[in-house]
Design a protein around this motif. Structure first.
Motif, PDB file in Angstrom:
ATOM      1  N   PHE A   4     -15.403 -46.280 -13.489  1.00 27.61           N
ATOM      2  CA  PHE A   4     -16.099 -47.353 -12.781  1.00 27.61           C
ATOM      3  C   PHE A   4     -17.370 -47.755 -13.533  1.00 27.61           C
ATOM      4  O   PHE A   4     -17.685 -47.223 -14.588  1.00 27.61           O
ATOM      5  CB  PHE A   4     -16.419 -46.897 -11.352  1.00 27.61           C
ATOM      6  CG  PHE A   4     -15.293 -47.147 -10.364  1.00 27.61           C
ATOM      7  CD1 PHE A   4     -13.983 -47.325 -10.791  1.00 27.61           C
ATOM      8  CD2 PHE A   4     -15.552 -47.207  -9.000  1.00 27.61           C
ATOM      9  CE1 PHE A   4     -12.949 -47.556  -9.882  1.00 27.61           C
ATOM     10  CE2 PHE A   4     -14.532 -47.436  -8.082  1.00 27.61           C
ATOM     11  CZ  PHE A   4     -13.235 -47.611  -8.512  1.00 27.61           C
ATOM     12  N   SER A   5     -18.099 -48.671 -12.916  1.00 31.73           N
ATOM     13  CA  SER A   5     -19.227 -49.322 -13.600  1.00 31.73           C
ATOM     14  C   SER A   5     -20.301 -48.361 -14.077  1.00 31.73           C
ATOM     15  O   SER A   5     -20.499 -47.294 -13.505  1.00 31.73           O
ATOM     16  CB  SER A   5     -19.850 -50.364 -12.676  1.00 31.73           C
ATOM     17  OG  SER A   5     -19.040 -51.505 -12.697  1.00 31.73           O
ATOM     18  N   GLN A  35     -15.618 -53.910 -16.542  1.00 26.59           N
ATOM     19  CA  GLN A  35     -14.555 -53.310 -15.742  1.00 26.59           C
ATOM     20  C   GLN A  35     -13.266 -54.062 -16.064  1.00 26.59           C
ATOM     21  O   GLN A  35     -13.218 -55.297 -15.968  1.00 26.59           O
ATOM     22  CB  GLN A  35     -14.901 -53.427 -14.250  1.00 26.59           C
ATOM     23  CG  GLN A  35     -16.024 -52.511 -13.815  1.00 26.59           C
ATOM     24  CD  GLN A  35     -15.593 -51.062 -13.755  1.00 26.59           C
ATOM     25  OE1 GLN A  35     -14.975 -50.632 -12.808  1.00 26.59           O
ATOM     26  NE2 GLN A  35     -15.899 -50.301 -14.804  1.00 26.59           N
ATOM     27  N   ASN A  65     -13.918 -57.216 -13.977  1.00 23.60           N
ATOM     28  CA  ASN A  65     -15.013 -57.409 -13.020  1.00 23.60           C
ATOM     29  C   ASN A  65     -16.334 -57.005 -13.673  1.00 23.60           C
ATOM     30  O   ASN A  65     -16.580 -57.470 -14.799  1.00 23.60           O
ATOM     31  CB  ASN A  65     -14.733 -56.847 -11.618  1.00 23.60           C
ATOM     32  CG  ASN A  65     -14.418 -55.389 -11.489  1.00 23.60           C
ATOM     33  OD1 ASN A  65     -13.341 -54.954 -11.861  1.00 23.60           O
ATOM     34  ND2 ASN A  65     -15.323 -54.612 -10.948  1.00 23.60           N
ATOM     35  N   TYR A  83     -21.923 -61.697  -9.047  1.00 21.75           N
ATOM     36  CA  TYR A  83     -21.968 -60.345  -8.497  1.00 21.75           C
ATOM     37  C   TYR A  83     -22.284 -59.335  -9.594  1.00 21.75           C
ATOM     38  O   TYR A  83     -21.964 -59.548 -10.763  1.00 21.75           O
ATOM     39  CB  TYR A  83     -20.616 -60.002  -7.846  1.00 21.75           C
ATOM     40  CG  TYR A  83     -20.708 -58.860  -6.871  1.00 21.75           C
ATOM     41  CD1 TYR A  83     -21.426 -58.981  -5.691  1.00 21.75           C
ATOM     42  CD2 TYR A  83     -20.093 -57.636  -7.141  1.00 21.75           C
ATOM     43  CE1 TYR A  83     -21.535 -57.920  -4.798  1.00 21.75           C
ATOM     44  CE2 TYR A  83     -20.183 -56.573  -6.247  1.00 21.75           C
ATOM     45  CZ  TYR A  83     -20.910 -56.721  -5.072  1.00 21.75           C
ATOM     46  OH  TYR A  83     -21.022 -55.681  -4.186  1.00 21.75           O
ATOM     47  N   GLU A 127     -24.266 -51.616  -4.409  1.00 26.02           N
ATOM     48  CA  GLU A 127     -23.568 -51.371  -5.667  1.00 26.02           C
ATOM     49  C   GLU A 127     -24.414 -51.853  -6.853  1.00 26.02           C
ATOM     50  O   GLU A 127     -25.293 -52.699  -6.713  1.00 26.02           O
ATOM     51  CB  GLU A 127     -22.228 -52.111  -5.682  1.00 26.02           C
ATOM     52  CG  GLU A 127     -21.280 -51.685  -4.571  1.00 26.02           C
ATOM     53  CD  GLU A 127     -19.887 -52.264  -4.735  1.00 26.02           C
ATOM     54  OE1 GLU A 127     -18.918 -51.498  -4.651  1.00 26.02           O
ATOM     55  OE2 GLU A 127     -19.746 -53.478  -4.940  1.00 26.02           O
TER      56      GLU A 127
HETATM   57  C1  FRU Z   1     -18.641 -53.652  -7.969  1.00 29.73           C
HETATM   58  C2  FRU Z   1     -17.735 -52.431  -8.000  1.00 29.73           C
HETATM   59  C3  FRU Z   1     -18.531 -51.208  -8.418  1.00 29.73           C
HETATM   60  C4  FRU Z   1     -17.487 -50.307  -8.984  1.00 29.73           C
HETATM   61  C5  FRU Z   1     -16.544 -51.299  -9.635  1.00 29.73           C
HETATM   62  C6  FRU Z   1     -15.107 -50.889  -9.612  1.00 29.73           C
HETATM   63  O1  FRU Z   1     -18.000 -54.838  -8.171  1.00 29.73           O
HETATM   64  O2  FRU Z   1     -17.139 -52.247  -6.739  1.00 29.73           O
HETATM   65  O3  FRU Z   1     -19.276 -50.626  -7.382  1.00 29.73           O
HETATM   66  O4  FRU Z   1     -18.014 -49.399  -9.893  1.00 29.73           O
HETATM   67  O5  FRU Z   1     -16.719 -52.530  -8.971  1.00 29.73           O
HETATM   68  O6  FRU Z   1     -14.335 -51.716 -10.407  1.00 29.73           O
END
Ligand code: FRU
Length: 493
Positions: free
Chosen positions: A97-98, A54, A37, A282, A221
């Motif tokens: 996470f990101s 991700q 992601n 996104y 986010e």
């Molecule tokens: C956005 C998100 C971020 C998070 C990540 C987790 O797509 O939800 O907020 O850090 O993906 O994989």
């Protein structure tokens, strides 16, 4: 190196060999294997572009987040590097996470990310505690800082929530390190918090940069924040949006806030818009190139439409094509990164083609193309009601773009692309009223379509997973119109 990271690195090398080249897009970055992601750590380091993402290498669905890694000299051809991080510490055991990256003063590459740790509360409910962590490395190997996290809940201003506090974007400005982080308040509102640091390691809370005030979705986010053409731009991806005409849609969306900074360093909002008006886009992240261009790449997917993939592909998720962004009249303008022209193969061009019922032009076809179509009425009056371009067409499956010149609406449609899921397949976007004149630039790369309208005033992106042999392209008008078309086949160098 931790066992978890070593295992991921060994696994991805083995697994990637089982993915045939033609199962991937030609230019859009996909995960080395498994799931991808958000773009993370998009940065220039030692003269090369680095992109992390991700990543869950072991399956094509979301799982405990690692950071995948690739680099490129020109933003278009990517070379995989070993996975950079695995969730292998107590403070990030449930996910890395990101986050983002920047070059430190001593030449090291600094990664800033969210560590996720699941915690049981007194009522037995589970919550993710999210903190900001760092890792330092040389462009291939990264070491997590021994005193992580560097930003935790103790720094939060009043009303900020500790469970949704993530996606730090770091940059350097006026000799300082600055970090903006997404947060959901206790009363369920999105906001972006700003932190500052002298060394990139010890951080202090600086200010509340912007508050949603319950306007656009809930949690915000993946913020990004930068100067562009004399303006200040904040990008963020709100969850749980409500629709607003054709500007915003239900669910996960993207938001661009254009504004300026006042004498106190506070952000003053001026304009709001979607970043991409299509279906799959996104968590965009930007980088400043050596020659001063701001380039944006997003996850070309949406959480709400993850059903669109292909069961027979061992990867899921792809990045958008890199886009040069500028501001014109307080609007975000996007164009494919100019490096694309280095990949142009055969050029086909036709002028003043009269389009009515259905026209296929010889040699206009393909699934890896950059095609610009300019349509206009025949004569002074509006001479057509609808203009349609069909592509990725094999007579049975196809996708399309439709322009309604009276309503000033462009629609993208993948309903017949072969998807078997009941998800969003169509989206409409309002475009400038140019009395029947429109420029549509379509970038196809096997499993996606990115449509740049009127020189980047709007962009609509979507994934399509039609059989790769579906290459047909045709043009159709309800009425009559004149069209110029220039198409380049795209080829790997
Ligand atoms: C956005 C998100 C971020 C998070 C990540 C987790 O797509 O939800 O907020 O850090 O993906 O994989």
């Amino acid at each position: 190196m931790s066992e978890k990271l070593e295992k991921a690195r060994e696994y991805e090398i083995k697994k990637e060999k089982m993915i045939p080249e033609e199962q991937r897009p030609l230019f859009h970055l996909t995960p080395r294997c498994g799931w991808m992601n958000d773009p993370n750590g998009f940065s220039v380091y030692n003269g090369e572009y680095h992109m992390f993402y991700q990543y869950y290498p072991y399956d094509t669905v979301w799982g405990p987040m690692h950071w995948g890694h690739a680099k490129s000299r020109d933003l278009i051809t990517w070379e995989y590097l070993p996975a950079a991080m695995a969730p292998d510490e107590e403070y990030d055991k449930d996910g890395c996470f990101s986050g983002s990256a920047v070059t430190m003063d001593d030449g090291k590459h600094l990664l800033v990310y969210t560590g996720v740790r699941r915690e049981e509360d007194e009522n037995g409910g589970m919550h993710d505690v999210q903190t900001q962590c760092i890792a330092v490395g040389d462009g291939v190997n990264y070491e997590k800082y021994s005193h992580n996290p560097v930003v935790d809940e103790t720094t939060l201003p009043e009303g900020a929530g500790r469970f949704d506090f993530r996606d730090p974007k770091v940059f350097k400005e006026n000799g300082k390190y600055v970090m903006v982080v997404g947060n959901k308040t206790v009363d369920r509102d999105g906001q972006i918090l700003q932190y500052v640091s002298d060394d990139g390691i010890s951080w202090k809370y600086d200010r509340l940069l912007i508050k949603n005030n319950h306007r656009f979705g809930v949690m915000w986010e993946c913020p990004d924040y930068f100067e562009l053409d004399g303006k200040r731009v904040l990008l963020t991806s709100p969850q749980d949006m409500l629709p607003e005409e054709l500007e915003f849609h239900n669910g996960n969306g993207t938001l661009c806030v254009i504004g300026s900074i006042d004498e106190n360093g506070d952000f003053c909002e001026e304009n709001f818009q979607s970043v991409d008006y299509g279906i799959d886009f996104y968590a965009p992240q930007t980088v400043l190139t050596g020659d001063g261009r701001r380039i944006m790449i997003a996850w070309m997917q949406n959480w709400d439409t993850c059903g669109i993939g292909r069961d027979d592909f061992p990867w899921f998720g792809q990045m958008s094509f890199p886009r040069e962004v500028t501001i014109c009249n307080n609007k975000l303008i996007q164009k494919p990164a100019r490096e694309i022209s280095d990949y142009y193969g055969k050029r086909i061009s036709r002028q003043n083609v009269l389009i009515s019922d259905s026209t296929s032009l010889s040699s206009i076809e393909g699934r890896c193309i950059d095609m610009t179509v300019k349509a206009r009425s025949v004569g002074e009056e509006l001479s057509y009601k609808k203009f349609e371009i069909r592509f990725a067409d094999n007579g049975k499956a196809y996708s399309s773009i439709e322009y309604d010149p009276a309503a000033n609406i462009v629609k993208i449609d993948r309903k017949h692309s072969g998807s078997r899921r009941a998800i969003v397949h169509q989206r409409r976007c309002r475009v400038a009223n140019n009395r029947g004149e429109i420029t549509l630039r379509l970038l196809l790369d096997r499993y996606s379509c990115e449509l740049f309208i009127n020189d980047g005033e709007q962009v609509m992106s979507m994934g399509i997973f039609t059989d790769i042999k579906a290459e047909g392209i045709s043009f159709k008008a309800n009425g009559e119109l004149l069209m110029d078309v220039v198409m380049y086949e795209l080829e790997k160098k």
